[in-house]
Design an enzyme around this catalytic site. Structure first.
Site, PDB file in Angstrom:
ATOM      1  N   HIS A   1      -5.806 -18.071  31.221  1.00 19.33           N
ATOM      2  CA  HIS A   1      -4.448 -18.500  30.873  1.00 19.33           C
ATOM      3  C   HIS A   1      -4.211 -18.377  29.384  1.00 19.33           C
ATOM      4  O   HIS A   1      -4.158 -19.352  28.641  1.00 19.33           O
ATOM      5  CB  HIS A   1      -4.207 -19.923  31.378  1.00 19.33           C
ATOM      6  CG  HIS A   1      -3.992 -19.978  32.849  1.00 19.33           C
ATOM      7  ND1 HIS A   1      -4.959 -20.426  33.726  1.00 19.33           N
ATOM      8  CD2 HIS A   1      -2.938 -19.580  33.607  1.00 19.33           C
ATOM      9  CE1 HIS A   1      -4.496 -20.331  34.965  1.00 19.33           C
ATOM     10  NE2 HIS A   1      -3.276 -19.826  34.927  1.00 19.33           N
TER      11      HIS A   1
ATOM     12  N   ASP B   1       3.455 -13.729  38.383  1.00 18.12           N
ATOM     13  CA  ASP B   1       2.276 -14.515  38.014  1.00 18.12           C
ATOM     14  C   ASP B   1       1.018 -13.965  38.698  1.00 18.12           C
ATOM     15  O   ASP B   1      -0.070 -14.056  38.145  1.00 18.12           O
ATOM     16  CB  ASP B   1       2.496 -15.985  38.399  1.00 18.12           C
ATOM     17  CG  ASP B   1       1.777 -16.946  37.468  1.00 18.12           C
ATOM     18  OD1 ASP B   1       1.967 -18.160  37.612  1.00 18.12           O
ATOM     19  OD2 ASP B   1       1.012 -16.489  36.588  1.00 18.12           O
TER      20      ASP B   1
HETATM   21  C1  LIG Z   1       0.867 -19.168  40.389  1.00 18.95           C
HETATM   22  O1  LIG Z   1       0.120 -20.200  39.772  1.00 18.95           O
HETATM   23  C2  LIG Z   1      -1.219 -19.980  39.568  1.00 18.95           C
HETATM   24  C3  LIG Z   1      -1.894 -20.960  38.857  1.00 18.95           C
HETATM   25  C4  LIG Z   1      -3.250 -20.798  38.602  1.00 18.95           C
HETATM   26  C5  LIG Z   1      -3.905 -19.656  39.046  1.00 18.95           C
HETATM   27 CL1  LIG Z   1      -5.589 -19.450  38.666  1.00 18.95          CL
HETATM   28  C6  LIG Z   1      -3.246 -18.678  39.790  1.00 18.95           C
HETATM   29  C7  LIG Z   1      -3.911 -17.447  40.235  1.00 18.95           C
HETATM   30  N1  LIG Z   1      -3.549 -16.254  39.750  1.00 18.95           N
HETATM   31  N2  LIG Z   1      -4.350 -15.314  40.280  1.00 18.95           N
HETATM   32  C8  LIG Z   1      -5.224 -15.953  41.114  1.00 18.95           C
HETATM   33  C9  LIG Z   1      -6.287 -15.427  41.873  1.00 18.95           C
HETATM   34  C10 LIG Z   1      -6.617 -13.967  41.854  1.00 18.95           C
HETATM   35  N3  LIG Z   1      -7.039 -16.235  42.623  1.00 18.95           N
HETATM   36  C11 LIG Z   1      -6.766 -17.564  42.693  1.00 18.95           C
HETATM   37  C12 LIG Z   1      -7.548 -18.407  43.527  1.00 18.95           C
HETATM   38  C13 LIG Z   1      -7.245 -19.750  43.663  1.00 18.95           C
HETATM   39  C14 LIG Z   1      -6.169 -20.275  42.948  1.00 18.95           C
HETATM   40  C15 LIG Z   1      -5.784 -21.715  43.125  1.00 18.95           C
HETATM   41  O2  LIG Z   1      -5.205 -22.293  42.237  1.00 18.95           O
HETATM   42  N4  LIG Z   1      -6.072 -22.246  44.344  1.00 18.95           N
HETATM   43  C16 LIG Z   1      -5.699 -23.627  44.661  1.00 18.95           C
HETATM   44  C17 LIG Z   1      -4.310 -23.672  45.285  1.00 18.95           C
HETATM   45  C18 LIG Z   1      -4.147 -22.571  46.329  1.00 18.95           C
HETATM   46  C19 LIG Z   1      -4.110 -25.038  45.926  1.00 18.95           C
HETATM   47  C20 LIG Z   1      -5.408 -19.487  42.069  1.00 18.95           C
HETATM   48  C21 LIG Z   1      -5.699 -18.138  41.932  1.00 18.95           C
HETATM   49  N5  LIG Z   1      -4.951 -17.283  41.100  1.00 18.95           N
HETATM   50  C22 LIG Z   1      -1.884 -18.832  40.031  1.00 18.95           C
HETATM   51 MG   LIG Z   2       0.898 -21.673  35.320  1.00 21.85          MG
HETATM   52 ZN   LIG Z   3       0.468 -17.871  34.941  1.00 17.15          ZN
END
Ligand SMILES: COc1ccc(Cl)c(-c2nnc3c(C)nc4ccc(C(=O)NCC(C)C)cc4n23)c1
Ligand SMILES: [Mg+2]
Ligand SMILES: [Zn+2]
Length: 347
Positions: free
Chosen positions: A81, A235
């Site tokens: 981030h 995002d």
């Molecule tokens: C749109 O807001 C966000 C905020 C933070 C993150 Cl890191 C992401 C994000 N962006 N790319 C990814 C990838 C490739 N894998 C991820 C695997 C799990 C999670 C996660 O937060 N899982 C818990 C939830 C489902 C309850 C987020 C992931 N992620 C998006």
């Molecule tokens: Mg965010």
């Molecule tokens: Zn973001």
């Protein structure tokens, strides 16, 4: 609060004479992470000029340059981030506006498109590499400020953005009339709050229904749902790039998650499995995330914009490579992110 940006840096950005015609910059297969880090502010300006936002909204180039440098400075050097993430999310918004002709096709007014790009650039400002539940669990200052309303981090990202807009020489919306100005801030707020995955889960069904029943461009409620959906697409857009990019992104994300897990352990709290480097299986978590969230989201996008169809195929291909990773990980009984490196790109 944010640090001061030197006027010399603003001048340097105004004089940046980068070649600017990087190949395929406006194509979906282009990875914004391939832009050299020090040229990202320059290419952010290029997105605004390319979309003719400066002319249309009488934005002074020096104000835009200063605003971009304050936004960049507002990001911390978290593993995922960070400013590079912000730049890549904004780049996908630029791709959508250009390739789906969102303004020409009246999906967005020029004002909504300007705010969409700015929202993406600012949507994670001052992220600390820990998620909303960490704020509440550990009773951080941000939780004390925002936990009663939820979306703790997203409310902070919005507050930081407002702070920059109110900084001398940074208000890129200063030439808007008062009606447009308040519309811009309302949309900025709604867009940034929409990037909380928890709110995405609450609105994904409404998005699905809206798209299956013929989207109505003139319905303000449907427009809001569409903007929320597009914010989440931006995002998560790293997943629509080639395997190397989506794999590297996963490494950064789990680097951040596992650091949060370590921190929670050191505070005597047991982290969720996804954040526990001893227990998490990255391939499984990526297959679940892509299957349950990313593919349904981009499938909805492709139902509305058929030209997004190829992105769904890339997501399915990347998911199949995580299936391969799964076998490799188990064969070498690996955990954490070290296993990913030995993965030769099977293409
Ligand atoms: C749109 O807001 C966000 C905020 C933070 C993150 Cl890191 C992401 C994000 N962006 N790319 C990814 C990838 C490739 N894998 C991820 C695997 C799990 C999670 C996660 O937060 N899982 C818990 C939830 C489902 C309850 C987020 C992931 N992620 C998006
Ligand atoms: Mg965010
Ligand atoms: Zn973001």
């Amino acid at each position: 609060y944010h640090m001061k940006v030197e006027e010399s840096a603003v001048q340097a950005l105004l004089n940046c004479r980068d070649d600017h015609n990087i190949k395929d910059f406006n194509k979906f297969h282009f990875s914004p992470r391939s832009v050299p880090y020090k040229h990202m502010p320059c290419y952010t300006i290029k997105m605004f000029t390319d979309l003719s936002f400066l002319k249309y909204w009488r934005i002074k180039m020096s104000t835009l340059a200063r605003f971009i440098l304050y936004v960049k400075k507002g990001y911390r050097d978290a593993p995922y981030h960070n400013w590079t993430h912000a730049f890549s999310v904004a780049h996908f918004a630029y791709l959508l506006i250009k390739n789906m002709q969102l303004i020409e096709e009246n999906y967005m007014t020029p004002l909504q498109a300007l705010v969409f790009l700015v929202s993406c650039l600012c949507h994670d400002i001052d992220h600390r590499g820990t998620n909303n539940s960490f704020q509440t669990l550990c009773g951080t200052v941000l939780a004390s400020l925002y936990s009663s309303e939820g979306s703790v981090m997203e409310r902070h990202h919005l507050a930081q953005t407002m702070c920059i807009l109110n900084t001398e020489g940074c208000n890129i919306f200063e030439s808007l009339d008062s009606d447009d100005y308040s519309k811009a801030l309302d949309l900025l707020r709604s867009n940034i709050l929409a990037t909380d995955l928890a709110s995405h889960f609450r609105s994904i069904n409404k998005q699905e229904k809206m798209i299956c029943n013929k989207y109505n461009k003139d319905d303000a409620k449907q427009q809001k749902l569409l903007f929320e959906m597009l914010m989440t697409c931006c995002d998560l857009s790293d997943q629509t790039k080639d395997w190397k990019v989506s794999k590297k992104t996963a490494e950064q994300i789990f680097d951040e998650f596992f650091s949060q897990g370590d921190l929670e352990k050191s505070m005597g709290n047991a982290p969720v499995e996804m954040m526990d480097r001893e227990r998490a299986s990255i391939p499984d978590l990526q297959i679940q995330f892509i299957t349950n969230l990313v593919i349904p989201l981009f499938t909805n996008l492709s139902l509305l914009f058929p030209s997004a169809q190829p992105l769904v195929h890339i997501l399915e291909h990347n998911r199949s490579l995580w299936e391969v990773a799964k076998t490799v990980f188990h064969k070498y009984s690996m955990s954490g992110t070290k296993g990913i490196d030995i993965l030769l790109d099977p293409n």
